[in-house]
Design an enzyme around this catalytic site. Structure first.
Site, PDB file in Angstrom:
ATOM      1  N   HIS A  73       0.819  -1.218   0.000  1.00 37.27           N
ATOM      2  CA  HIS A  73       0.000   0.000   0.000  1.00 37.27           C
ATOM      3  C   HIS A  73       0.850   1.263   0.000  1.00 37.27           C
ATOM      4  O   HIS A  73       0.354   2.344  -0.309  1.00 37.27           O
ATOM      5  CB  HIS A  73      -1.000  -0.009   1.158  1.00 37.27           C
ATOM      6  CG  HIS A  73      -0.427   0.278   2.506  1.00 37.27           C
ATOM      7  ND1 HIS A  73      -0.210  -0.706   3.455  1.00 37.27           N
ATOM      8  CD2 HIS A  73      -0.030   1.438   3.096  1.00 37.27           C
ATOM      9  CE1 HIS A  73       0.286  -0.164   4.551  1.00 37.27           C
ATOM     10  NE2 HIS A  73       0.400   1.138   4.360  1.00 37.27           N
ATOM     11  N   ASP A 119      -0.060  -7.724   1.692  1.00 34.83           N
ATOM     12  CA  ASP A 119       0.410  -6.332   1.632  1.00 34.83           C
ATOM     13  C   ASP A 119       1.944  -6.303   1.627  1.00 34.83           C
ATOM     14  O   ASP A 119       2.581  -6.053   2.649  1.00 34.83           O
ATOM     15  CB  ASP A 119      -0.152  -5.579   2.834  1.00 34.83           C
ATOM     16  CG  ASP A 119       0.105  -4.084   2.777  1.00 34.83           C
ATOM     17  OD1 ASP A 119       0.487  -3.584   1.702  1.00 34.83           O
ATOM     18  OD2 ASP A 119      -0.082  -3.415   3.818  1.00 34.83           O
ATOM     19  N   SER A 212       4.195   2.206   8.314  1.00 38.46           N
ATOM     20  CA  SER A 212       3.865   1.214   7.296  1.00 38.46           C
ATOM     21  C   SER A 212       5.086   0.752   6.526  1.00 38.46           C
ATOM     22  O   SER A 212       5.957   1.540   6.171  1.00 38.46           O
ATOM     23  CB  SER A 212       2.874   1.800   6.278  1.00 38.46           C
ATOM     24  OG  SER A 212       1.564   1.736   6.750  1.00 38.46           O
TER      25      SER A 212
END
Length: 258
Positions: A73, A119, A212
């Site tokens: 992402h 992811d 992230s």
């Protein structure tokens, strides 16, 4: 649900932002950061890199001198030419960072941007990242036992209500959750797929916005990648992409494109 990267919504200093994607009904909200941790040093996390654009901050891990692993992402629908990768620096964007650009991005084909299943992304750098306080980290082949302490590092939010990312790298130790506990915690909220694992000390220690793509490390090996959470240090644990589940895919990408 909040993916743990940050966008220009929180552009606050040179690269001082997190990619926080605020959800609407058909997408996942992404927000990751280090909460309840401590100021660290890149000397303790030489594998940790900053994955940045002019509008986003994520983390990543140097697996090979020319290859970084991060969250899908963080790079989905973005131009490879927009990225700068910073290594060997405790502070955001340096000083004294080794900087590389990205010349190839591979996102796992079954990545789902709504659920954040699988992811993970592989980034090939324009040249080897080498220098002071820079080292690679091996990929874990086995899952982490429940309750084992793992280390998560990054430049993300330090509190759930923060408005800017940390200037200096932080780390936190959090316990892994069993798969059964992870699935149970999110029942009726989010389907926990085989690529997802849970870790956190509820209400106290977690990753958050800006973290992230960064590393979850167990016994010197990369065991997870910061993915998403529902709030930070909340009633629910943070979700990480399981490195043992995606390890073979990453290694194939490296072999085919090196």
């Amino acid at each position: 649900m909040i993916a743990r990267c940050l966008t220009s919504l929180f552009l606050v200093q040179i690269l001082g932002f997190h990619s926080a994607v605020y959800a609407h009904p058909d997408s996942v909200q992404i927000q990751p950061r280090i909460i309840g941790g401590h100021v660290s040093s890149i000397k303790e996390e030489k594998y940790l890199v900053q994955v940045t654009t002019s509008e986003e901050l994520c983390g990543g891990s140097l697996v090979k001198p020319r290859w970084v692993i991060t969250a899908a992402h963080c790079v989905y629908n973005k131009n490879k030419n927009d990225f700068k990768i910073y290594g060997g620096a405790s502070n955001q964007a340096g000083p004294y960072a080794v900087i590389r650009t990205v010349d190839y991005i591979a996102i796992r084909p079954d990545f789902n941007r709504k659920t954040l299943n699988m992811d993970v992304a592989a980034l090939r750098l324009n040249s080897d990242m080498i220098g002071a306080n820079i080292e690679t980290i091996p990929l874990a082949a086995q899952s982490v036992p429940a309750r084992a302490l793992v280390k998560v590092s990054g430049w993300g939010f330090l509190t759930a209500d923060a408005t800017k990312t940390a200037e200096r790298v932080h780390s936190v130790l959090v316990p892994m959750w069993s798969r059964a506990s992870c699935v149970s915690a999110f029942r009726g909220i989010h389907r926990i797929t085989r690529s997802m694992v849970c870790a956190a000390r509820l209400y106290k220690k977690d990753s958050c916005d800006g973290d992230s793509g960064g590393p979850l490390v167990y016994r010197g090996q990369l065991a997870g990648i910061v993915s998403f959470g529902y709030g930070c240090a909340s009633a629910l644990p943070g979700i990480y992409t399981s490195v043992p589940e995606i390890r073979d895919w990453f290694q194939r990408v490296v072999e085919q494109h090196s």
